[in-house]
Each structure stands twice: as C-alpha cells, then as structure tokens.
Write a protein that holds these residues in place. Structure first.
Motif, PDB file in Angstrom:
ATOM      1  N   ASP A  73       1.782  -4.812  -1.250  1.00 34.89           N
ATOM      2  CA  ASP A  73       2.068  -3.393  -1.483  1.00 34.89           C
ATOM      3  C   ASP A  73       1.582  -2.531  -0.319  1.00 34.89           C
ATOM      4  O   ASP A  73       2.273  -1.603   0.108  1.00 34.89           O
ATOM      5  CB  ASP A  73       1.437  -2.924  -2.793  1.00 34.89           C
ATOM      6  CG  ASP A  73       2.109  -3.526  -4.022  1.00 34.89           C
ATOM      7  OD1 ASP A  73       3.267  -3.974  -3.892  1.00 34.89           O
ATOM      8  OD2 ASP A  73       1.467  -3.547  -5.098  1.00 34.89           O
ATOM      9  N   LYS A  74       0.379  -2.849   0.203  1.00 34.68           N
ATOM     10  CA  LYS A  74      -0.160  -2.103   1.349  1.00 34.68           C
ATOM     11  C   LYS A  74       0.748  -2.258   2.566  1.00 34.68           C
ATOM     12  O   LYS A  74       1.017  -1.303   3.287  1.00 34.68           O
ATOM     13  CB  LYS A  74      -1.569  -2.587   1.702  1.00 34.68           C
ATOM     14  CG  LYS A  74      -2.645  -2.058   0.799  1.00 34.68           C
ATOM     15  CD  LYS A  74      -4.013  -2.558   1.257  1.00 34.68           C
ATOM     16  CE  LYS A  74      -5.094  -2.157   0.277  1.00 34.68           C
ATOM     17  NZ  LYS A  74      -6.411  -2.709   0.646  1.00 34.68           N
ATOM     18  N   GLU A  79      -1.596  -6.759  -3.986  1.00 31.06           N
ATOM     19  CA  GLU A  79      -2.123  -5.538  -3.355  1.00 31.06           C
ATOM     20  C   GLU A  79      -1.848  -5.543  -1.852  1.00 31.06           C
ATOM     21  O   GLU A  79      -1.435  -4.531  -1.286  1.00 31.06           O
ATOM     22  CB  GLU A  79      -3.645  -5.437  -3.576  1.00 31.06           C
ATOM     23  CG  GLU A  79      -4.066  -4.977  -4.936  1.00 31.06           C
ATOM     24  CD  GLU A  79      -5.584  -4.999  -5.087  1.00 31.06           C
ATOM     25  OE1 GLU A  79      -6.299  -4.825  -4.077  1.00 31.06           O
ATOM     26  OE2 GLU A  79      -6.045  -5.193  -6.226  1.00 31.06           O
ATOM     27  N   ALA A 120       4.007  -3.000   2.567  1.00 28.85           N
ATOM     28  CA  ALA A 120       5.271  -2.296   2.302  1.00 28.85           C
ATOM     29  C   ALA A 120       5.095  -0.793   2.482  1.00 28.85           C
ATOM     30  O   ALA A 120       5.980  -0.111   3.010  1.00 28.85           O
ATOM     31  CB  ALA A 120       5.772  -2.614   0.903  1.00 28.85           C
ATOM     32  N   GLU A 121       3.940  -0.274   2.064  1.00 27.14           N
ATOM     33  CA  GLU A 121       3.632   1.142   2.207  1.00 27.14           C
ATOM     34  C   GLU A 121       3.502   1.521   3.688  1.00 27.14           C
ATOM     35  O   GLU A 121       3.933   2.594   4.110  1.00 27.14           O
ATOM     36  CB  GLU A 121       2.301   1.425   1.489  1.00 27.14           C
ATOM     37  CG  GLU A 121       2.212   2.780   0.843  1.00 27.14           C
ATOM     38  CD  GLU A 121       0.935   2.884   0.027  1.00 27.14           C
ATOM     39  OE1 GLU A 121      -0.046   3.438   0.554  1.00 27.14           O
ATOM     40  OE2 GLU A 121       0.943   2.376  -1.124  1.00 27.14           O
ATOM     41  N   ALA A 122       2.902   0.615   4.485  1.00 27.71           N
ATOM     42  CA  ALA A 122       2.673   0.886   5.907  1.00 27.71           C
ATOM     43  C   ALA A 122       3.980   0.967   6.702  1.00 27.71           C
ATOM     44  O   ALA A 122       4.063   1.697   7.688  1.00 27.71           O
ATOM     45  CB  ALA A 122       1.766  -0.177   6.504  1.00 27.71           C
ATOM     46  N   LYS A 178      11.922  -7.641  -3.727  1.00 27.22           N
ATOM     47  CA  LYS A 178      10.509  -7.392  -4.066  1.00 27.22           C
ATOM     48  C   LYS A 178       9.684  -8.669  -3.952  1.00 27.22           C
ATOM     49  O   LYS A 178      10.226  -9.767  -3.994  1.00 27.22           O
ATOM     50  CB  LYS A 178      10.397  -6.828  -5.480  1.00 27.22           C
ATOM     51  CG  LYS A 178      10.928  -5.431  -5.600  1.00 27.22           C
ATOM     52  CD  LYS A 178      10.658  -4.866  -6.966  1.00 27.22           C
ATOM     53  CE  LYS A 178      11.159  -3.425  -7.015  1.00 27.22           C
ATOM     54  NZ  LYS A 178      10.813  -2.778  -8.259  1.00 27.22           N
ATOM     55  N   ALA A 190       6.989   1.786   5.220  1.00 28.24           N
ATOM     56  CA  ALA A 190       7.944   2.485   4.352  1.00 28.24           C
ATOM     57  C   ALA A 190       8.821   3.475   5.110  1.00 28.24           C
ATOM     58  O   ALA A 190       9.968   3.718   4.709  1.00 28.24           O
ATOM     59  CB  ALA A 190       7.209   3.188   3.227  1.00 28.24           C
ATOM     60  N   ASP A 191       8.337   4.032   6.217  1.00 26.11           N
ATOM     61  CA  ASP A 191       9.131   5.024   6.956  1.00 26.11           C
ATOM     62  C   ASP A 191      10.311   4.399   7.694  1.00 26.11           C
ATOM     63  O   ASP A 191      11.285   5.084   8.002  1.00 26.11           O
ATOM     64  CB  ASP A 191       8.234   5.803   7.932  1.00 26.11           C
ATOM     65  CG  ASP A 191       7.499   4.898   8.899  1.00 26.11           C
ATOM     66  OD1 ASP A 191       7.127   3.778   8.498  1.00 26.11           O
ATOM     67  OD2 ASP A 191       7.306   5.330  10.059  1.00 26.11           O
ATOM     68  N   ASP A 200      -7.753  -4.266   6.142  1.00 27.08           N
ATOM     69  CA  ASP A 200      -6.787  -3.165   6.246  1.00 27.08           C
ATOM     70  C   ASP A 200      -6.308  -2.952   7.678  1.00 27.08           C
ATOM     71  O   ASP A 200      -5.128  -2.697   7.918  1.00 27.08           O
ATOM     72  CB  ASP A 200      -7.400  -1.868   5.705  1.00 27.08           C
ATOM     73  CG  ASP A 200      -7.586  -1.916   4.195  1.00 27.08           C
ATOM     74  OD1 ASP A 200      -6.938  -2.769   3.555  1.00 27.08           O
ATOM     75  OD2 ASP A 200      -8.363  -1.098   3.671  1.00 27.08           O
TER      76      ASP A 200
END
Length: 192
Positions: free
Chosen positions: A159-160, A156, A162-164, A174, A166-167, A117
C-alpha cells in the motif's frame, strides 16, 4: 513401385511445395487457378468478371502482372499491376505500421516484508521512471520462512509503495497472493 504410384508421390510433393509457397505471398499470373475472376485495373477501376485466360491476356497486353488480392472472394479478385512495385509498397506499409506500434514492457520491482520507508521511496522513484516511460510495473514481495506470519505487514508495504507512485500510476491488478509471493501490477496513468 509402379509408375502410377511414383507419379502420385511426385504430385503430392509438388502440391505440398506449392501450398507452402502460395501461403507466403500473393498468387500471380499462372499460379491463379480459378476459372472466373473479378478483374481490377491498377488504379482500382473495375474491368468486370472474366475468364482466367482473358485476364492473363489483358495483363500481358499491358506488360503487367495479374495479382490475386482477395483469393477467398467469390469470384476471386485480381488486379492488373506491376508485381514488384506492389510488393515494395506492401513492405513499406508494414514498416510504417511497425513504427506506429508501441510496445509496452513489464518491469519488475521486488520488495521485502521488513523494508524501511526510505528504501520504499527509492524503489518508488525507480518504478516511477519505468511508468513515465510507458511500461507496466509488476511489484512483488516474497515471503521467506516465518515472514509468512506477517502478511498484514506485507500488505502495508504494498500500500505504501502504491501510494508513493499514485501520481504516475493506476493499479491494474490489486495485491494478491501467488504462491509465496504477493504481487501487484501498476499501469501508467493515461494522459488526458
């Protein structure tokens, strides 16, 4: 080779040479071959439709050039102006247009299936810098050997990531398999 054949070959090469030179720049003065022309003055005032010779005489009288600005029109549109000044202004406009163009590069970040992570966050920080500069970001994750069995783990990780970011990003494409790799394209968020 008879004289007629040699003359034909010479004409062909002259025509070929003229076509190459004509395509690069506008036709001026004697290079204009149309019989009738729509003539404009230097400031854009219409002088009417006249024969080629009349237009050339008018341009010579004003000590300027006859420049064909719209050769595809019927009749071709020509303007009486100083050709060197016209050429300079065209180059200046092209430079201005180039300055205003914004080029976007596609930067790439590679991830692995079993990345931690903290490492995802470090890569996301780097990717965020690219996105803030206005570049697109291609995120790829390559499966080697038996890693192919852990596709869910790869998704996973994507996705992590992309989430990190996202701002500062929007998912343009995709996560999808391309051969042995999982790729995703992110674009910078549009400022509102």
């Amino acid at each position: 080779m008879c004289e007629f054949e040699a003359d034909t070959h010479i004409r062909f090469f002259i025509c070929f040479w003229r076509c190459k030179t004509i395509s690069k720049e506008a036709l001026i003065n004697e290079e204009i071959r149309a019989k009738e022309l729509r003539v404009l003055s230097g400031d854009g005032e219409q002088l009417g439709i006249m024969s080629r010779q009349e237009a050339l005489d008018l341009a010579e009288e004003k000590k300027l050039d006859l420049v064909c600005i719209a050769p595809k029109a019927n009749p071709p549109v020509c303007r009486i102006l100083d050709y060197s000044k016209y050429k300079y202004e065209m180059k200046k406009r092209e430079k201005e247009a180039k300055k205003k163009q914004k080029t976007t590069e596609v930067k790439e970040i590679r991830l692995s299936t079993f990345i931690e992570d903290h490492d995802i966050m470090v890569k996301a920080k780097t990717g965020g810098k690219f996105l803030k500069n206005g570049d697109k970001l291609k995120v790829s994750l390559r499966f080697r050997g038996r890693e192919r069995d852990y596709v869910a783990r790869g998704m996973e990780v994507m996705d992590k990531f992309a989430e990190a970011v996202a701002d500062v990003s929007v998912i343009e494409k995709k996560a999808k398999f391309e051969g042995r790799s999982l790729t995703m394209v992110l674009a910078p968020k549009a400022d509102k």
